[in-house]
Structure formats: C-alpha cells, structure tokens
Enzyme design. Structure first.
Site, short mmCIF file in Angstrom:
data_model
loop_
_atom_site.label_atom_id
_atom_site.label_comp_id
_atom_site.label_asym_id
_atom_site.label_seq_id
_atom_site.Cartn_x
_atom_site.Cartn_y
_atom_site.Cartn_z
CE LYS A 1 55.26 39.83 11.40
NZ LYS A 1 54.61 40.67 10.39
CE LYS B 1 56.69 38.81 15.34
NZ LYS B 1 56.37 40.15 15.91
NE ARG C 1 52.68 51.03 13.98
CZ ARG C 1 51.93 50.48 13.02
NH1 ARG C 1 51.23 51.26 12.20
NH2 ARG C 1 51.88 49.17 12.88
NE ARG D 1 49.33 49.13 17.53
CZ ARG D 1 50.15 48.66 16.60
NH1 ARG D 1 49.69 48.42 15.37
NH2 ARG D 1 51.42 48.43 16.87
NE ARG E 1 45.51 37.67 17.53
CZ ARG E 1 44.61 37.29 16.63
NH1 ARG E 1 44.96 37.15 15.37
NH2 ARG E 1 43.36 37.08 16.99
CG ASP F 1 54.26 47.86 15.37
OD1 ASP F 1 53.83 49.03 15.32
OD2 ASP F 1 53.82 46.93 14.67
CD GLU G 1 55.44 43.36 13.16
OE1 GLU G 1 54.94 44.09 12.28
OE2 GLU G 1 54.88 42.32 13.57
CG ASN H 1 54.53 48.31 10.85
OD1 ASN H 1 53.94 47.33 10.43
ND2 ASN H 1 54.84 48.46 12.14
#
Length: 433
Positions: A241, A276, A326, A341, A349, A389, A397, A399
């Site tokens: 993050k 978060k 993603r 997503r 979410r 993301d 984000e 990852n």
C-alpha cells in the site's frame, strides 16, 4: 511465404526491437498486416497448415514463445548469430519445420541444445491445499516445467541458515494439468539454495516476522548466486500500500497516519473515504466512511488500535463499481489485459476473496500510462512479477509478494503469462552465464 502469426505491439514487447535487423539478416522476414495493425515475423520454409488462430505472445531477446494452437508451442531460439525453429509437441498431429538458417561460422543448436537446463525452487504455501482452478503459483510452475526447468518444492519451514549459508529441505516436484492430481513430490533432501538457478517466493500474506525471516534466508541464497523472484530486499522494502504512494501522480489523495485527529481532518476534507490497514489482504479490514461520518470514531479506534498503529486513508473512488483492476507486469512490461474485480451489490470491495467477480478486459490508455510511470522503478528494484491495482484512473496498490489472477486472464485471452515470466527469467539467467 507463410506467416508465423507472432503479433506484437511495441508497447508490449519493446525489447524485441533491437533484434529486428538481425532477424532480417538471418533469413527471417517482416511483413505488415493492416487488419491487426501489427508486425509479423515470417519464415518461408515453415509449414503451418494446422495453424488456426492468431494469438499474441510473450517474448524477449533470448527466448521467444509463440502459442499457435491448443496442442502446440513453437519455440524460437536466437543466440549470437544462429537462429533455429523447433516444435514442442504436447498433443496429437504434426507441424513440420523444415528449414534452419545460421550466420556464417555459427553452429545451429539442436532442439536439446537450445533448451537450457535450469533449476527452479518455489517457496510456497502447502501445494496440496491450493485451489487448482485459480492458483497462480501452480500456473507459473506449469509454465516453468514446460520451459524445461527442474522444479524443487519448499515450504517456509524448510528454509534455514547454517553458518550463514542458505539451505533448504527441498523435494523434486512435478506438476500436472489435472484437477484430481496436480502435483507429485519425491523424497526431500538438503540442498544449498544458492545452487538453484532461480527461486520463486510465493508465500501469501500476511507479511509477518516469519515472512521477513524467510527473505533474509533468500537474500543469502541470492548472494550465493540464485536469482530470487522477487528480490528479497524489495519484498521487505515495498509495502504494497505504501509503495504505491511513491507515485503520487498516479494515486488519489491519500494519507498514512496513526493520529486519529489527523485522520478525522482527512475525512472532513474529502468526506467520502476508505480506511484500511497497511498489512491487510483480500479486502480484510477495509471500511468505507461516507460523508455523514457514521462510526468514524469506532473505525479509527479499531484500525489504529487507539492511535498505536499506522493505517491508510484514501479518498473514495466511485469507479470501484466498475471494478478494481489487477494489472500484471512482467519485467517492466504490462500484460495487455487485466482482471477487473467487480464488487457484489452493496459492497465497496472488489477482491475475489470478498465475493467480487472477475472480468478480463483490455488495458486502457490510462492503465498503460500508469504502468509506464511505475515500470522503471520495478525493474530497478528487481521486481519481475508485480500486480498493480487500479480503480478508475488511480493506482491504489502495488502487489509484490504473491500477485494473482494469472489463470483468469489467461483463460479469457490466451496471454500465457507464466511463459512471459519464464522467458524473462531465462533471459536474466542467460546473461549471468
């Protein structure tokens, strides 16, 4: 002249360009196809009567992988001055390749000579417990095995340091495209991790002390000669993050703090905010605080542990309803399709683990711009396989620990992401030899 439909776009495979003139000189020709707007490599002596589909491929300047049919993969190997084409048969039928060309004084490698014998260790969660249909690590292992890597399996508890040397209790591994039996393991044996050519670190979060200790062991293996994907130091340095905030031009307004008053001020300014934890995964611990501020105090007390733990506040992005995308990046190059997503009704979410559904889509111009902003830093930090993301126009984000969604994107668009990663790895290993 029959085209090998090796379609590529400059944005996707820029590293092929320096070799185009060399390919021309070796008897491989280029032609243009206005329908797809791309460049094709052609070779006059290749019989492709069985070719049914034009498909994109992943490539680099050492090892090209071209999926041409559901049962075949053509491998194009290029070394200093020699070019050869060979087939890897994985089904019935036959595709004839009748011509090899070489530069003056160069040796034409045979199929076995062209295939490098590399070893690959994987550090992962228990393979018996994975989801066969969705697991990205299994997809990467299948691609590695298809590329000729000898596989070795490790769990975190198998790694240790002995007088500063990285050792692991590894088991030779075979993987299968079979939902009933997707792996087999041989007897475990102790082995120096530095003697493996490459190691994939694929332990899922949480990013806890045990994860950090594993990166120290893998860093020792790296010093001893192994290529670790991703680089252990960068796994420690790049919180998924906070790392995104390195690129403020790509991000929405964001604050990292444990000061509850400062977090309240952020909400007062932006009114619609996501809070978060910094170490969460799968959408766990994410709260949407709307303009009325309902339960704001309780949310901040819980997430910050009454002001003792840093959290992230991020302006709410309403485009989440269209999906949290993603985007997978292999050695600085984006896969041209992403997985959006999409949240369930009433949810904020999009994570699949939180009930979202996946929909594969082409990248937008904004998506590609974000990748261009981030990619040089990823390459500099040794992050070969990364998942960005993106919600709407914003990076949220990065990852780096164990990016997923390979199977879903591959299934929709035949992107062969695992082959792209193995190609990038073999290229780096070849440079070391």
């Amino acid at each position: 002249m029959n085209p090998l439909f090796t379609y590529f776009r400059a944005r996707e495979n820029f590293y092929l360009h320096p070799f185009l003139s060399r390919l021309r000189g070796l008897g491989v020709y280029l032609c243009q196809d206005r329908t797809l707007g791309g460049t094709f490599i052609t070779e006059p002596q290749v019989n492709l009567a069985a070719l049914k589909h034009r498909r994109p491929y992943g490539a680099n300047n050492h090892h090209f992988l071209l999926p041409i049919q559901t049962t075949y993969l053509i491998k194009l190997h290029l070394d200093e001055a020699a070019l050869t084409l060979s087939t890897l048969q994985v089904g019935s039928g036959n595709i004839s390749i009748s011509h090899n060309h070489r530069g003056a004084g160069s040796k034409i490698p045979s199929t076995t000579e062209a295939k490098m014998n590399y070893s690959l260790g994987v550090v992962m969660d228990p393979i018996a417990q994975i989801n066969f249909k969705k697991d990205t690590t299994l997809a990467l292992l299948q691609a590695a095995q298809d590329s000729g890597f000898q596989l070795f399996y490790f769990e975190q508890s198998d790694l240790y340091l002995d007088n500063g040397r990285a050792i692991g209790k590894g088991r030779p591994l075979r993987v299968f495209d079979d939902a009933e039996r997707w792996f087999s393991l041989e007897e475990a044996r102790e082995m120096p991790l530095g003697e493996l050519d490459t190691i994939l670190m694929r332990i899922d979060p949480p990013f806890d002390n045990e994860y950090i200790y594993s990166t120290y062991i893998l860093e020792a293996a790296e010093r001893e000669g192994a290529l670790v994907v991703n680089k252990p130091q960068s796994l420690r340095d790049c919180n998924e993050k906070i790392f995104a905030t390195t690129f403020p031009q790509c991000c929405p307004p964001v604050l990292v703090s444990k000061d509850m008053q400062r977090l309240r001020e952020f909400h007062k300014t932006h009114r619609d905010v996501i809070f978060k934890p910094l170490d969460g995964m799968g959408g766990a611990g994410i709260f949407h605080c709307k303009p009325d501020g309902a339960n704001l105090g309780a949310i901040l007390e819980m997430l910050t542990q009454h002001g003792r733990q840093q959290i992230m506040a991020q302006r709410y992005i309403p485009e989440i309803k269209d999906g949290d995308k993603r985007i997978l990046v292999v050695d600085g190059v984006a896969v041209p399709y992403c997985l959006a997503r999409i949240p369930e009704a009433g949810e904020t979410r999009g994570n699949l683990a939180a009930g979202g559904r996946g929909e594969a889509r082409p990248l937008t111009d904004r998506d590609r711009w974000i990748v261009e902003q981030v990619a040089p830093t990823l390459k500099e930090k040794g992050l070969l396989f990364v998942g960005l993301d993106v919600i709407g126009d914003y990076l949220t984000e990065i990852n780096v620990t164990s990016p997923t969604c390979v199977r879903e994107i591959d299934a929709a668009y035949d992107t062969y992401i695992g082959a792209r990663l193995m190609s990038a790895i073999t290229h780096r290993l070849a440079q070391k030899r």
